[in-house]
Design a protein around this motif. Structure first.
Motif, PDB file in Angstrom:
ATOM      1  N   ARG A  75       0.800  -1.245   0.000  1.00 27.57           N
ATOM      2  CA  ARG A  75       0.000   0.000   0.000  1.00 27.57           C
ATOM      3  C   ARG A  75       0.822   1.278   0.000  1.00 27.57           C
ATOM      4  NH1 ARG A  75      -2.736  -4.626   0.053  1.00 27.57           N
ATOM      5  NH2 ARG A  75      -4.991  -4.341   0.240  1.00 27.57           N
ATOM      6  N   THR A  78      -0.357   4.072  -2.314  1.00 25.67           N
ATOM      7  CA  THR A  78      -1.640   4.649  -1.915  1.00 25.67           C
ATOM      8  C   THR A  78      -1.439   5.699  -0.823  1.00 25.67           C
ATOM      9  OG1 THR A  78      -2.347   2.379  -2.173  1.00 25.67           O
ATOM     10  CG2 THR A  78      -3.972   3.904  -1.295  1.00 25.67           C
ATOM     11  N   HIS A 108      -2.287  -0.970  -6.783  1.00 24.62           N
ATOM     12  CA  HIS A 108      -2.021   0.362  -6.205  1.00 24.62           C
ATOM     13  C   HIS A 108      -0.891   1.065  -6.966  1.00 24.62           C
ATOM     14  CE1 HIS A 108      -4.705  -0.710  -3.010  1.00 24.62           C
ATOM     15  NE2 HIS A 108      -4.038  -1.829  -2.846  1.00 24.62           N
TER      16      HIS A 108
END
Ligand SMILES: Cc1ncc(C[n+]2csc(CCOP(=O)(O)OP(=O)(O)O)c2C)c(N)n1
Ligand code: SF4
Length: 341
Positions: A75, A78, A108
């Motif tokens: 992630r 993000t 992502h």
């Protein structure tokens, strides 16, 4: 926020944390080059943030004397996108691995790149999961035997640069841990790019995938088996600089420069500023041993930057309709409760 123009050095970028990578790991070289490159940019440390996912590579933010965030598996793009939108003044880097960025985090990564968020994304590609002790990754070669593929990997490998080019990332480059000078140049180019810069670094994992890039990157034959991309220059390579690449449509061919039948104008001249990523993708498909492996900047183009576009929209919306909190409270389905009597 301080913007004091202080001349920083590599030492200023080194944190007080003990570096916990295996002795001989390629991650050390990458860390060291990032620490060397940053002072060149003249950005105060408090305006720099490193955001990582999970993996050996993702430990890097601890070792930088800047702000950092060791986040969630896959992630980092993000979180970094959100940070860059909330604080466009910050210089935001993403550190990820081939597992972190291309397995759990692939979507992502893709969306950050297609949006052209102003992030510097460095993907440490060791073609293995290092932290979890040697399972195959999305960049491991077909047939590779690992703890999670004892009979051989039956997944077809992903080419990280082709993923970046398919997302039309505006800066796409590749370098290698053992050529620190080249890495330094590529990192500086990435840092100065306005928009998403994606850099793949071939990184040796001495414990679980030692020698993965030796076939072309060993110093003894690197000049024969790699080609350094230079904008506006033909792709000449070889210890004697006696070979080059000719493109027949989108099919590359190795040619010898001493071939009397060869005309100079037939040689492929590198153009990193081409809008169309097709030729850059062709270069990414050049693999050893048939071709020299290209290192350097594959693509560098300009496109509007997501965080700036968003800031513009917010500014315009505010101008069209100045914010009125009271009006928002009262609009639509709202009512007033009154005391009886
Ligand atoms: C949600 C979740 N799934 C799986 C894991 C286990 N895990 C940690 S790191 C990692 C892969 C790391 O590989 P890579 O990104 O290539 O980094 P390296 O360690 O090689 O630098 C995995 C699968 C996890 N931490 N969290
Ligand atoms: S396991 Fe591999 S990638 Fe991880 S620190 Fe050790 S050598 Fe580096």
């Amino acid at each position: 926020m301080s913007t004091t123009a202080v001349k920083l050095t590599r030492k200023d970028m080194v944190s007080d944390q003990e570096v916990r990578w295996c002795p001989g790991c390629g991650d050390y070289a990458i860390l060291s080059q990032i620490q060397r490159a940053l002072p060149e940019l003249g950005i105060p440390r408090e305006n720099i943030v490193f955001v990582s996912g999970i993996g050996c590579s993702s430990r890097l933010p601890y070792y930088m004397s800047t702000y950092g965030f060791h986040s969630i598996h896959g992630r980092a793009p993000t979180l970094a996108s959100g940070l860059k939108m909330a604080r466009p003044d910050l210089h935001v880097w993403v550190i990820t691995g081939d597992g972190d960025g291309l397995s759990i985090g692939a979507n992502h990564l893709l969306h950050a790149m297609r949006r052209n968020v102003d992030l510097k994304i460095i993907l440490f590609n060791n073609q293995i999961y290092g932290l979890t002790k040697g399972q195959y990754s999305p960049t491991s070669e077909f047939g590779k035997k690992t703890k999670s593929s004892p009979y051989g990997n039956i997944d077809h490998p992903i080419r990280p640069l082709s993923v970046a080019l398919a997302a039309e990332a505006t800066f796409v480059a590749r370098t290698i841990d053992r050529d620190t000078k080249h890495m330094q140049q590529v990192l500086l180019r990435a840092a100065r790019h306005h928009g998403t810069a994606f850099v793949e670094v071939y990184q040796n994992c001495v414990i679980f995938n030692d020698g993965a890039f030796d076939e072309f990157a060993d110093k003894a034959w690197r000049t024969e088996r790699t080609v350094l991309l230079e904008h506006g220059q033909p792709l000449v390579f070889g210890a004697q600089r006696d070979k080059a690449i000719r493109a027949s449509g989108v099919r590359p061919e190795v040619v010898r420069l001493d071939d009397p039948a060869l005309r100079r104008e037939e040689l492929l001249v590198h153009d990193e500023q081409r809008e169309d990523p097709t030729l850059a993708m062709m270069l990414d498909r050049m693999t050893s041993p048939e071709f020299p492996v290209p290192l350097g900047v594959f693509r560098s183009v300009q496109r509007p930057v997501y965080d700036e576009l968003m800031e513009q929209q917010i500014r315009q919306a505010r101008l069209r309709q100045p914010p009125d909190l009271d009006a928002i409270f009262r609009e639509g389905d709202s009512w007033e409760i009154k005391r009886e009597g």
